[in-house]
Design a protein around this motif. Structure first.
Motif, PDB file in Angstrom:
ATOM      1  N   ILE A 209     124.716  18.657 -45.878  1.00 41.02           N
ATOM      2  CA  ILE A 209     125.605  18.030 -46.852  1.00 41.02           C
ATOM      3  C   ILE A 209     126.031  19.021 -47.924  1.00 41.02           C
ATOM      4  O   ILE A 209     127.208  19.070 -48.312  1.00 41.02           O
TER       5      ILE A 209
ATOM      6  N   TRP B  50     131.420  13.388 -57.822  1.00 37.34           N
ATOM      7  CA  TRP B  50     130.928  12.870 -56.552  1.00 37.34           C
ATOM      8  C   TRP B  50     130.021  11.680 -56.783  1.00 37.34           C
ATOM      9  O   TRP B  50     129.227  11.659 -57.727  1.00 37.34           O
TER      10      TRP B  50
ATOM     11  N   TYR C   6     130.123  19.243 -47.961  1.00 34.02           N
ATOM     12  CA  TYR C   6     130.927  18.552 -48.976  1.00 34.02           C
ATOM     13  C   TYR C   6     131.916  19.484 -49.651  1.00 34.02           C
ATOM     14  O   TYR C   6     132.921  19.046 -50.216  1.00 34.02           O
ATOM     15  N   LYS C   7     131.690  20.770 -49.543  1.00 33.47           N
ATOM     16  CA  LYS C   7     132.601  21.754 -50.140  1.00 33.47           C
ATOM     17  C   LYS C   7     133.949  21.805 -49.425  1.00 33.47           C
ATOM     18  O   LYS C   7     134.924  22.326 -49.961  1.00 33.47           O
TER      19      LYS C   7
ATOM     20  N   VAL D  12     130.686  12.063 -46.916  1.00 34.05           N
ATOM     21  CA  VAL D  12     130.101  13.101 -46.065  1.00 34.05           C
ATOM     22  C   VAL D  12     128.711  12.642 -45.648  1.00 34.05           C
ATOM     23  O   VAL D  12     127.813  12.510 -46.471  1.00 34.05           O
TER      24      VAL D  12
ATOM     25  N   CYS E 165     135.754  19.262 -48.697  1.00 30.97           N
ATOM     26  CA  CYS E 165     136.581  18.124 -49.111  1.00 30.97           C
ATOM     27  C   CYS E 165     137.529  18.514 -50.240  1.00 30.97           C
ATOM     28  O   CYS E 165     137.153  19.256 -51.153  1.00 30.97           O
TER      29      CYS E 165
ATOM     30  N   ILE F 232     128.433  11.249 -51.206  1.00 33.84           N
ATOM     31  CA  ILE F 232     127.378  11.878 -50.420  1.00 33.84           C
ATOM     32  C   ILE F 232     126.588  10.770 -49.729  1.00 33.84           C
ATOM     33  O   ILE F 232     126.083   9.858 -50.373  1.00 33.84           O
TER      34      ILE F 232
END
Length: 267
Positions: free
Chosen positions: A82, A117, A86-87, A74, A89, A95
């Motif tokens: 971010i 992550w 990213y939530k 992301v 995914c 990241i």
């Protein structure tokens, strides 16, 4: 080598057009071909105004996840974006990115501390991009202090030494080699990454510079790269270099990549 596919990035004009028109098939196709070419992660960068970025990344991530199970990197300059994007995914990815600029690292590190992550960390701070190896390594040490504070293990971090244009360099990639090799020696399990194509900006026959840089950087300790996985010459070079460096016992991975049709002449 960890390969982070670079082909879904709104800074690329054809991708920007697809994002603007919400051309789902274009994004899906770029995800599929990177998966089929041997990418480890797929980078997803919108390159739109920040007010539109979360919604745009959500749409892009949805298209990618419809056609591949590869984890996503992301990608945004904004920590706040971010932390929302990213939530979306389905599984932990990378990241992209943090640095010692502002409060980015203090926002993102605690959010991912107890997750799987990974994270790309740029060797820059509030002074900008340091111009010496010594200063970049100083930034690196500050990043690792933060990583220890938030319990982010070295193997979850991809350090980006920030490769700049070769045509403006007085000593080639000597500084990058010093930074990469020093970090590799101090932290054997950490990942070291680079946006490979940055090295060749404003030079003719860019692919030759990119290929040469990749060999030298891998020899210094690079084990992750943001690049085009559909570039068969680059992918073949990576497999060959790993074999030559003794990282591919009996050339099993190199032979396997050839048999799978990932490298060499198209069958």
């Amino acid at each position: 080598m960890i390969i982070i596919g670079e082909k879904i990035n709104g800074s690329i004009p054809v991708v920007a057009e697809a994002i603007k028109n919400r051309d789902a098939e274009f994004i899906k196709n770029r995800a599929k071909i990177q998966d089929e070419s041997g990418a480890t992660y797929i980078d997803c960068c919108a390159s739109v105004p920040e007010a539109e970025e979360v919604e745009t990344l959500k749409w892009m991530i949805e298209q990618i996840q419809e056609v591949t199970d590869l984890p996503i990197a992301v990608d945004s300059p904004s920590a706040d974006v971010i932390l929302e994007a990213y939530k979306f995914c389905n599984k932990p990815g990378i990241i992209n990115s943090v640095s010692m600029e502002g409060d980015k690292i203090d926002k993102i590190f605690p959010a991912i501390a107890d997750t799987d992550w990974q994270v790309i960390a740029l060797l820059s701070d509030d002074t900008g991009i340091p111009q010496t190896a010594e200063d970049r390594l100083r930034v690196f040490k500050n990043i690792m202090k933060k990583a220890e504070e938030y319990n982010i293990k070295p193997e979850r971090i991809h350090i980006d030494p920030l490769v700049e244009m070769l045509c403006t360099s007085e000593d080639g990639i000597a500084m990058n080699v010093e930074v990469i090799s020093t970090i590799r020696k101090e932290y054997p399990t950490i990942h070291i990454t680079a946006a490979v194509s940055n090295i060749s900006f404003n030079l003719p026959v860019r692919k030759l510079i990119n290929l040469g840089f990749t060999v030298l950087a891998m020899n210094a300790g690079l084990d992750s790269a943001i690049l085009d996985p559909t570039n068969r010459d680059m992918l073949g070079l990576i497999y060959a270099t790993e074999a030559l460096l003794g990282e591919d016992e009996y050339c099993i991975e190199y032979i396997g990549a050839y048999r799978e049709g990932l490298i060499g002449p198209k069958k």
